[in-house]
Design a protein around this motif. Structure first.
Motif, mmCIF file in Angstrom:
data_model
loop_
_atom_site.group_PDB
_atom_site.id
_atom_site.type_symbol
_atom_site.label_atom_id
_atom_site.label_comp_id
_atom_site.label_asym_id
_atom_site.label_seq_id
_atom_site.Cartn_x
_atom_site.Cartn_y
_atom_site.Cartn_z
ATOM 1 N N VAL A 62 7.012 19.105 24.250
ATOM 2 C CA VAL A 62 7.048 18.598 22.874
ATOM 3 C C VAL A 62 7.847 17.306 22.801
ATOM 4 N N THR A 63 8.982 17.252 23.468
ATOM 5 C CA THR A 63 9.807 16.045 23.453
ATOM 6 C C THR A 63 9.055 14.852 24.030
ATOM 7 N N ALA A 64 8.338 15.079 25.118
ATOM 8 C CA ALA A 64 7.548 13.996 25.718
ATOM 9 C C ALA A 64 6.473 13.524 24.756
ATOM 10 N N ARG A 65 5.819 14.456 24.088
ATOM 11 C CA ARG A 65 4.731 14.083 23.150
ATOM 12 C C ARG A 65 5.297 13.350 21.934
ATOM 13 N N ILE A 66 6.452 13.782 21.432
ATOM 14 C CA ILE A 66 7.085 13.085 20.297
ATOM 15 C C ILE A 66 7.420 11.649 20.689
ATOM 16 N N SER A 67 7.911 11.448 21.901
ATOM 17 C CA SER A 67 8.224 10.103 22.374
ATOM 18 C C SER A 67 6.972 9.231 22.408
ATOM 19 N N LEU A 68 5.858 9.801 22.851
ATOM 20 C CA LEU A 68 4.601 9.039 22.866
ATOM 21 C C LEU A 68 4.151 8.675 21.470
ATOM 22 N N VAL A 69 4.255 9.619 20.543
ATOM 23 C CA VAL A 69 3.828 9.380 19.161
ATOM 24 C C VAL A 69 4.695 8.295 18.525
ATOM 25 N N ASN A 70 5.996 8.315 18.818
ATOM 26 C CA ASN A 70 6.923 7.345 18.244
ATOM 27 C C ASN A 70 6.929 6.018 18.972
ATOM 28 N N GLY A 71 6.214 5.938 20.092
ATOM 29 C CA GLY A 71 6.127 4.700 20.851
ATOM 30 C C GLY A 71 7.378 4.367 21.641
ATOM 31 N N SER A 72 8.203 5.392 21.929
ATOM 32 C CA SER A 72 9.409 5.123 22.713
ATOM 33 C C SER A 72 9.212 5.439 24.158
#
Length: 90
Positions: free
Chosen positions: A80-90
């Motif tokens: 989930v953390t990896a996917r959130i980072s992708l969504v946020n562009g970080s």
């Protein structure tokens, strides 16, 4: 830590709608929340084997079986953390 508590802690992005009470006690409802906000449901965040274990544990209606599934909170949180980072562009 229960799976529900883990999901409630990770599902805290300020732009996301508040999850209804006990949403993460239901696999379909919880998966739908992640899919709406991240574009990815549980069965894509977890391996086939991990998803089968998750379904089995929910069907047993017992507390989180730490002795048999200590991998789940770590695996799920990382995914989930990896996917959130992708969504946020970080």
């Amino acid at each position: 830590m229960s799976f529900e508590c883990l999901c409630e802690q990770v599902y805290t992005h300020p732009r996301w709608p508040k999850a209804r009470r006990n949403a993460f006690q239901n696999l379909d409802a919880g998966s739908n929340l992640w899919n709406q906000e991240l574009g990815i449901p549980y069965d894509q965040l977890l391996t086939t084997s991990e998803m089968a274990d998750l379904i089995r544990y929910f069907q047993q209606a017992t507390s989180w079986p730490n002795s048999r599934a200590s991998w789940m909170p770590i695996t799920f949180r990382k995914a989930v953390t990896a996917r959130i980072s992708l969504v946020n562009g970080s």
